[in-house]
Design an enzyme around this catalytic site. Structure first.
Site, short mmCIF file in Angstrom:
data_model
loop_
_atom_site.label_atom_id
_atom_site.label_comp_id
_atom_site.label_asym_id
_atom_site.label_seq_id
_atom_site.Cartn_x
_atom_site.Cartn_y
_atom_site.Cartn_z
N ARG A 217 -11.43 -12.47 -55.25
CA ARG A 217 -10.71 -11.82 -56.35
C ARG A 217 -11.66 -11.33 -57.45
NH1 ARG A 217 -5.81 -16.09 -56.42
NH2 ARG A 217 -4.53 -15.03 -54.88
N LYS B 195 9.32 -17.35 -41.41
CA LYS B 195 10.72 -17.44 -41.82
C LYS B 195 11.42 -16.11 -42.00
CE LYS B 195 10.80 -21.76 -44.38
NZ LYS B 195 10.88 -22.23 -45.76
N GLY C 56 -0.43 -12.71 -47.51
CA GLY C 56 -1.41 -13.76 -47.23
C GLY C 56 -1.91 -13.90 -45.82
N GLY D 7 2.55 -11.76 -53.17
CA GLY D 7 3.91 -11.63 -53.73
C GLY D 7 4.17 -10.24 -54.29
P1 AMP Z 1 4.46 -16.40 -43.39
O1 AMP Z 1 3.78 -17.10 -44.54
O2 AMP Z 1 5.95 -16.45 -43.45
O3 AMP Z 1 3.92 -15.01 -43.16
O4 AMP Z 1 4.12 -17.27 -42.10
C1 AMP Z 1 2.83 -17.47 -41.63
C2 AMP Z 1 2.83 -18.69 -40.78
O5 AMP Z 1 3.73 -18.54 -39.71
C3 AMP Z 1 1.48 -18.99 -40.15
O6 AMP Z 1 0.98 -20.18 -40.66
C4 AMP Z 1 1.79 -19.12 -38.67
O7 AMP Z 1 1.16 -20.23 -38.06
C5 AMP Z 1 3.28 -19.32 -38.64
N1 AMP Z 1 3.88 -18.89 -37.37
C6 AMP Z 1 3.74 -17.70 -36.77
N2 AMP Z 1 4.40 -17.68 -35.60
C7 AMP Z 1 4.96 -18.89 -35.44
C8 AMP Z 1 5.76 -19.48 -34.42
N3 AMP Z 1 6.10 -18.81 -33.31
N4 AMP Z 1 6.17 -20.77 -34.59
C9 AMP Z 1 5.83 -21.45 -35.70
N5 AMP Z 1 5.08 -20.94 -36.71
C10 AMP Z 1 4.65 -19.68 -36.57
#
Ligand code: AMP
Length: 399
Positions: A36, A201, A357, A380
């Protein structure tokens, strides 16, 4: 607003909001990742090169109750001076008050002053107008180079702008790059436009998917969130990640996409594992027919091909979120394949923006940073921009 690169800073005192919220080692306070800080060095150098002086303000950490040593910006002074090629960096141990004003007043062209943590005052996050006005007295030009906090209506990121005339407020080079890349994707879109949305999610990504339904030609959904969509369509997903309270949302999103003629792509197959661990036994299965006792942790080989074909015929690409648990070598193939396809599309003339991220971490880890058009520094802030929200830090400069 003025355009940063056209502005001659000779004789001016530029007050720059930067994002120096860097991680520090708990014991030694050494900076463990200076990305940063490095991101804003070109902005500072241009001002100093013109013959201006620079006053830097930032937050660091989450101080709860006024000043605390572990969140002091004094820990950054030495490294900042090194990044600026040995330029002396003065430090004011308060971001307002007599010492800050006197030091700012006496700054000569080519000199740099770093102010103490803005969040030592509660007024910063509250967007307090009187506090913003006090800060504004430290310089005669306001430069916002903190995209990471552009979605916050804080005193130093947005409220302060009203105390500068239109020709004395502007984005810094980092912010300019972020805003113009985001605008290229959302407002100057060359079609076909493919959005790749992954990660854990559905609930985190509903708003962005809804907004992109108005803009995108294709939306690729991968990562853990794909299984909620699979289950919503009647699939069997074994022990894969699923948000049961979002099944209806997933169904609604699929219906809206069909109504708007947006093509949603879900992974046809998955790499499955018998436990959430790097040394799990693995196999391949259709994403809508995963046996009990197994979970989908990456997109499969067929899905990689399916997604890559869509990506390679795109002219604009937005990528947020990994396709699998890329932190474990057994489940990073999908994310790597997508990074390769995005790089190939970019080489063939597409504009690609990677942001948020974990997709940024993945692109860096696999060495693709220079093979995409732009890697955003704002997590964000970038998400909110693509959710269609007005970012106060951008709006305040443009007004
Ligand atoms: P996000 O912060 O929502 O973009 O999620 C990123 C995280 O999702 C990473 O740490 C990944 O390890 C996790 N992730 C991606 N695919 C899967 C999956 N099929 N099952 C569980 N976790 C996952």
């Amino acid at each position: 607003m003025s355009k940063f690169s056209d502005f001659n800073f000779a004789g001016h005192k530029a007050l720059i909001r930067v994002d120096f919220n860097v991680p520090l080692d708990k014991q030694s306070f050494a900076i463990t990742d200076d990305t940063r800080m490095r991101a804003t060095i070109p902005t500072i150098k241009k001002i100093l090169g013109d013959g201006g002086s620079v006053i830097l303000m930032s937050h660091l950490g989450r101080p709860k109750d006024g000043p605390e040593d572990k969140s002091s910006l004094k820990h950054l002074v030495k490294h900042l001076s090194e990044l600026l090629g040995g330029t002396t960096v003065l430090f004011a141990n308060d971001c307002i008050g007599e010492q800050a004003y006197l030091t700012a007043n006496m700054l000569r062209p080519g000199e740099v002053l770093l102010l103490e943590n803005l969040r030592f005052y509660k007024e910063e996050e509250k967007g307090d107008k009187a506090f913003a006005e006090k800060l504004s007295k430290l310089g005669d030009v306001y430069v916002n180079d903190a995209f990471g906090t552009a979605h916050r209506a804080h005193a130093s990121t947005a409220v302060i702008a009203q105390f500068f005339p239109a020709d004395k407020k502007m984005f810094g080079l980092l912010m300019e790059g972020e805003v113009s890349s985001a605008e290229k994707v959302l407002h100057e879109t060359k079609k076909p436009f493919t959005a790749i949305i992954g990660g854990a999610k559905v609930s985190d990504k509903i708003l962005i998917i809804e907004n992109l339904l108005e803009k995108a030609t294709d939306i690729i959904i991968g990562g853990g969130m794909a299984y909620t969509f699979m289950k919503a369509q009647g699939g069997h997903i074994g022990g894969s990640l699923c948000e049961d309270d979002r099944l209806q949302t997933a169904t609604d999103l699929l219906k809206k996409a069909a109504d708007k003629n947006v093509c949603i792509h879900l992974p046809s197959d998955s790499i499955i594992a018998d436990k959430f661990a790097a040394d799990a036994n693995t196999s391949t299965a259709p994403s809508n027919n995963i046996p009990d006792g197994w979970m989908g942790l990456d997109i499969g080989v067929e899905a990689c091909g399916q997604f890559s074909n869509v990506i390679k015929r795109s002219k604009t690409i937005l990528w947020n979120g990994p396709m699998g648990v890329f932190e474990m070598p057994s489940f990073q193939h999908g994310t790597k394949a997508i990074a390769t396809a995005v790089a190939e599309a970019t080489a063939a003339g597409a504009f690609s923006l990677v942001g948020g991220g974990d997709s940024v971490a993945a692109v860096n880890q696999f060495g693709y940073t220079d093979k995409v058009s732009y890697v955003s520094t704002g997590g964000g802030a970038l998400l909110e921009y693509f959710e269609g929200k007005v970012l106060p830090g951008i709006a305040a400069i443009k007004e």
